[in-house]
Design a protein around this motif. Structure first.
Motif, short mmCIF file in Angstrom:
data_model
loop_
_atom_site.label_atom_id
_atom_site.label_comp_id
_atom_site.label_asym_id
_atom_site.label_seq_id
_atom_site.Cartn_x
_atom_site.Cartn_y
_atom_site.Cartn_z
N MET A 196 -26.02 -1.58 13.42
CA MET A 196 -26.76 -0.73 12.50
C MET A 196 -27.33 0.48 13.23
N GLY A 197 -27.45 1.56 12.46
CA GLY A 197 -28.06 2.76 12.99
C GLY A 197 -29.57 2.64 12.96
N MET A 198 -30.22 3.55 13.63
CA MET A 198 -31.67 3.47 13.76
C MET A 198 -32.39 3.71 12.44
N THR A 199 -31.73 4.31 11.47
CA THR A 199 -32.39 4.59 10.19
C THR A 199 -32.02 3.57 9.11
N ASN A 200 -31.15 2.63 9.44
CA ASN A 200 -30.72 1.65 8.44
C ASN A 200 -31.78 0.60 8.15
N LYS A 201 -31.58 -0.08 7.02
CA LYS A 201 -32.35 -1.29 6.71
C LYS A 201 -31.35 -2.42 6.49
N LYS A 202 -31.59 -3.53 7.16
CA LYS A 202 -30.72 -4.69 7.02
C LYS A 202 -31.57 -5.94 7.08
N SER A 203 -30.96 -7.07 6.72
CA SER A 203 -31.66 -8.35 6.78
C SER A 203 -30.80 -9.41 7.43
N LEU A 204 -31.43 -10.26 8.23
CA LEU A 204 -30.77 -11.43 8.78
C LEU A 204 -31.22 -12.64 7.97
N LYS A 205 -30.28 -13.56 7.78
CA LYS A 205 -30.58 -14.74 6.98
C LYS A 205 -30.37 -16.00 7.79
N CYS A 206 -31.25 -16.96 7.58
CA CYS A 206 -31.14 -18.27 8.23
C CYS A 206 -31.36 -19.35 7.18
N GLU A 207 -30.58 -20.40 7.26
CA GLU A 207 -30.72 -21.53 6.34
C GLU A 207 -30.60 -22.83 7.12
N GLN A 208 -31.51 -23.76 6.87
CA GLN A 208 -31.43 -25.05 7.54
C GLN A 208 -31.23 -26.16 6.51
N HIS A 209 -30.35 -27.10 6.88
CA HIS A 209 -29.97 -28.20 5.99
C HIS A 209 -30.42 -29.53 6.57
N LEU A 210 -31.53 -29.50 7.32
CA LEU A 210 -31.97 -30.68 8.06
C LEU A 210 -33.24 -31.29 7.48
N GLY A 211 -33.77 -30.73 6.43
CA GLY A 211 -35.01 -31.25 5.85
C GLY A 211 -36.24 -30.96 6.69
N HIS A 212 -36.16 -29.96 7.56
CA HIS A 212 -37.30 -29.60 8.40
C HIS A 212 -38.29 -28.76 7.63
N ASN A 213 -39.50 -28.63 8.17
CA ASN A 213 -40.53 -27.86 7.48
C ASN A 213 -41.13 -26.75 8.35
N ALA A 214 -40.59 -26.53 9.53
CA ALA A 214 -41.00 -25.39 10.34
C ALA A 214 -39.76 -24.62 10.74
N MET A 215 -39.85 -23.29 10.70
CA MET A 215 -38.72 -22.43 11.06
C MET A 215 -39.21 -21.32 11.97
N TYR A 216 -38.31 -20.86 12.83
CA TYR A 216 -38.68 -19.95 13.91
C TYR A 216 -37.65 -18.83 14.02
N TRP A 217 -38.10 -17.65 14.45
CA TRP A 217 -37.23 -16.57 14.90
C TRP A 217 -37.48 -16.34 16.38
N TYR A 218 -36.37 -16.26 17.15
CA TYR A 218 -36.43 -15.94 18.56
C TYR A 218 -35.57 -14.71 18.82
N LYS A 219 -35.93 -13.97 19.88
CA LYS A 219 -35.10 -12.86 20.36
C LYS A 219 -34.62 -13.21 21.76
N GLN A 220 -33.32 -13.06 21.98
CA GLN A 220 -32.76 -13.32 23.30
C GLN A 220 -32.08 -12.05 23.80
N SER A 221 -32.69 -11.42 24.79
CA SER A 221 -32.13 -10.21 25.40
C SER A 221 -31.53 -10.57 26.74
N ALA A 222 -30.60 -9.75 27.18
CA ALA A 222 -29.96 -9.99 28.47
C ALA A 222 -31.00 -9.98 29.58
N LYS A 223 -30.90 -10.95 30.47
CA LYS A 223 -31.75 -11.05 31.66
C LYS A 223 -33.24 -11.19 31.34
N LYS A 224 -33.57 -11.69 30.15
CA LYS A 224 -34.98 -11.94 29.79
C LYS A 224 -35.10 -13.35 29.24
N PRO A 225 -36.26 -13.97 29.41
CA PRO A 225 -36.45 -15.30 28.81
C PRO A 225 -36.43 -15.20 27.29
#
Lengths: 117, 113
Positions: free
Chosen positions: B13-42
């Motif tokens: 995407m370009g710097m002026t775009n708007k987009k959405s990421l979607k996540c779905e869990q089928h495990l019956g869990h009740n907590a959900m998380y977003w993480y970012k993983q960049s190269a060479k970073k925890p």
């Protein structure tokens, strides 16, 4: 506070030889510990988990880890490496963050395992 | 379908775009998380939702906006991103139980041009 240190950023082994990935943790209470594996461009997959039951934990794909409280270690081992084991491995400790209503995990920096023919 | 799924798997995407990421869990869990993983970073925890309520926001810039309409779905809305936001974005879910493991999706590889 909890923390985890993976002692090697890269480990290289030959196929068929043993694997040892080292992890030390710091925790003010009896922690839950995990090892996750990440293959290139994939998500993290749980390999195994320790939660104060048996100190030797067996996981998937022939991996196991031993919890040693006296050494504050949770090293991951496998007797014989396979080419498909090449990936990044993360040692993880569970923080005591449950009062916030969720289970926070503290991730190590990762160890990249290379397996050579 | 089982486990945790994420769409799209790749996004440019370009710097002026708007987009959405979607996540779905089928495990019956009740907590959900977003993480970012960049190269060479925890791995960086971004947001936590517990029973649809946001319980953690780790000083994430406002150009990232999470949404959790129910305990099975999690979105990350993106707008006016920067090139340094290029990374692998991972979604995870777990039970609300101390010491419980998190289960991860395959991630969305985001490239901001």
């Amino acid at each position: 506070a909890q923390s985890v240190t993976q002692l090697d950023s890269h480990v290289s082994v030959s196929e068929g030889t043993p694997v040892l990935l080292r992890c030390n943790y710091s925790s003010s209470y009896s922690p839950s510990l995990f090892w996750y594996v990440q293959h290139p461009n994939k998500g993290l997959q749980l390999l195994l988990k320790y939660t104060s039951a048996a100190t030797l934990v067996k996981g998937i794909n022939g991996f196991e880890a031993e919890f040693k409280k006296s050494e504050t270690s949770f090293h991951l081992t496998k007797p014989s490496a396979h080419m498909s084991d090449a990936a990044e491995y993360f040692c993880v400790v569970s923080a005591s963050y449950f009062s916030g209503g969720y289970n926070k995990l503290i991730f190590g920096a990762g160890t990249r395992l290379a397996v050579h023919p | 379908e089982t486990g945790v799924t994420q769409t799209p798997r790749h996004l440019v995407m370009g710097m002026t775009n708007k987009k959405s990421l979607k996540c779905e869990q089928h495990l019956g869990h009740n907590a959900m998380y977003w993480y970012k993983q960049s190269a060479k970073k925890p791995l960086e925890l971004m947001f936590v939702y517990n029973f649809k309520e946001q319980t953690e926001n780790n000083s994430v810039p406002s150009r990232f906006s999470p949404e959790c309409p129910n305990s099975s779905h999690l979105f990350l809305h993106l707008h006016t991103l920067q090139p340094e936001d290029s990374a692998l974005y991972l979604c995870a879910s777990s039970l609300q139980r101390e010491g419980h493991e998190q289960y991860f999706g395959p991630g969305t590889r985001l490239t901001v041009t």
